[in-house]
Design an enzyme around this catalytic site. Sequence first.
Site, PDB file in Angstrom:
ATOM      1  N   HIS A  88       0.817  -1.218   0.000  1.00 40.34           N
ATOM      2  CA  HIS A  88       0.000   0.000   0.000  1.00 40.34           C
ATOM      3  C   HIS A  88       0.850   1.267   0.000  1.00 40.34           C
ATOM      4  O   HIS A  88       0.364   2.348  -0.341  1.00 40.34           O
ATOM      5  CB  HIS A  88      -0.983  -0.006   1.184  1.00 40.34           C
ATOM      6  CG  HIS A  88      -0.339   0.199   2.527  1.00 40.34           C
ATOM      7  ND1 HIS A  88      -0.037  -0.842   3.368  1.00 40.34           N
ATOM      8  CD2 HIS A  88       0.042   1.320   3.169  1.00 40.34           C
ATOM      9  CE1 HIS A  88       0.498  -0.361   4.479  1.00 40.34           C
ATOM     10  NE2 HIS A  88       0.560   0.948   4.377  1.00 40.34           N
ATOM     11  N   ASP A 119       0.314  -7.669   1.172  1.00 36.36           N
ATOM     12  CA  ASP A 119       0.709  -6.282   1.448  1.00 36.36           C
ATOM     13  C   ASP A 119       2.229  -6.115   1.440  1.00 36.36           C
ATOM     14  O   ASP A 119       2.787  -5.379   2.246  1.00 36.36           O
ATOM     15  CB  ASP A 119       0.132  -5.793   2.775  1.00 36.36           C
ATOM     16  CG  ASP A 119       0.207  -4.267   2.906  1.00 36.36           C
ATOM     17  OD1 ASP A 119       0.143  -3.585   1.864  1.00 36.36           O
ATOM     18  OD2 ASP A 119       0.342  -3.763   4.042  1.00 36.36           O
ATOM     19  N   SER A 195       4.906   1.829   8.679  1.00 37.71           N
ATOM     20  CA  SER A 195       4.457   0.706   7.868  1.00 37.71           C
ATOM     21  C   SER A 195       5.477   0.409   6.780  1.00 37.71           C
ATOM     22  O   SER A 195       5.927   1.303   6.061  1.00 37.71           O
ATOM     23  CB  SER A 195       3.102   1.039   7.245  1.00 37.71           C
ATOM     24  OG  SER A 195       2.507  -0.097   6.690  1.00 37.71           O
TER      25      SER A 195
END
Length: 343
Positions: A88, A119, A195
């Site tokens: 993402h 992801d 992240s």
Amino acid sequence: MRTPLHLVSTEGSRAATPAAVSSPPARDAELLDAYSQAVVDVVEAVGPAVIGVRAGRRSDEGRAPGAPGGSGSGVLITPDGYALTNDHVVAASANGVHAALPDGRTLGARLVGRDPATDLALLQVEGSALPFAQLEAERLARPGQLAVAIGNPLGFDSTVTAGIVSATGRALRSVHGRLIESVIQHTAPLNPGNSGGPLLDASGAVIGINTAIIAFAQGIGFAIPSTTADFVVSQLLQHGRVRRARLGLAGRNRPIDRRLARLLGLASDSAVEILSLSEPSAAARAGLRAGDWLLALDGAPTPSVDALIRLLTAERIGKPIEVTLLRGRERLAVTAVPEADDA
């Protein structure tokens, strides 16, 4: 008969002195120092390999929040620039990707491949002899062990949080609906922008790639395990994508009446009901129909859609498999040949 009370005079006696508050035992201080030193050692060893990742042109670096593009963290895993991050983070990479290194350099990067189902994404940063971290794909994380998360939240280089591995074997659903297996849950807080950064053990090995799949989770961090990341890296390097098998059908979980399950000798009291078939597809060619209930693939039960997806691995592409199904009250077996999922 009550015993009479007697007052005892304390006159002339020495007043009791309150006990002094004892300082923490030396052993506790040593343990705290050892914990701190372990975290410091990890940061010093791996911090130079943690990068900031931004999808977009370098000239976009000062753009307003909410503008197209993504930003997050990543970790270099080879000296020639291969780096892991979250999918993402680089999903909006039409204008390119660049990486900010802790030493102040900003380098261009090439998107090698993406795997939205886990992801994860693989980049190759322009450069050579770059600092890198070791991807630990052999030893599994253990609950209770030290967990150190390093990232670049909001552009602040090498921000560190530490905690422990709370649990392993968690399953999280990706934005594309697939279950990500064996996810690591930990207590190292993940700040916005962390992240894609690494989760590290006490030796400085990467045991996971941090992800922010669950928004607003307070005090809970999740990381894609290095075993999964290692598999994804090998697939992206070989094929540019992660190959998975598909039958070409849409289905839903369907409970089976227990009496019917016992009558038919079924191993589970649930199955996958086929809602529709793609045309053409492996399922259609095998003679499967909407309304069929899938019971097993090559003898392995399929009590849910997730179980069916889990069984459709790359090794099954192009190889005949036996599909056990229930059509009405008739138990059937057909042969299907799964195809590569090019989605």
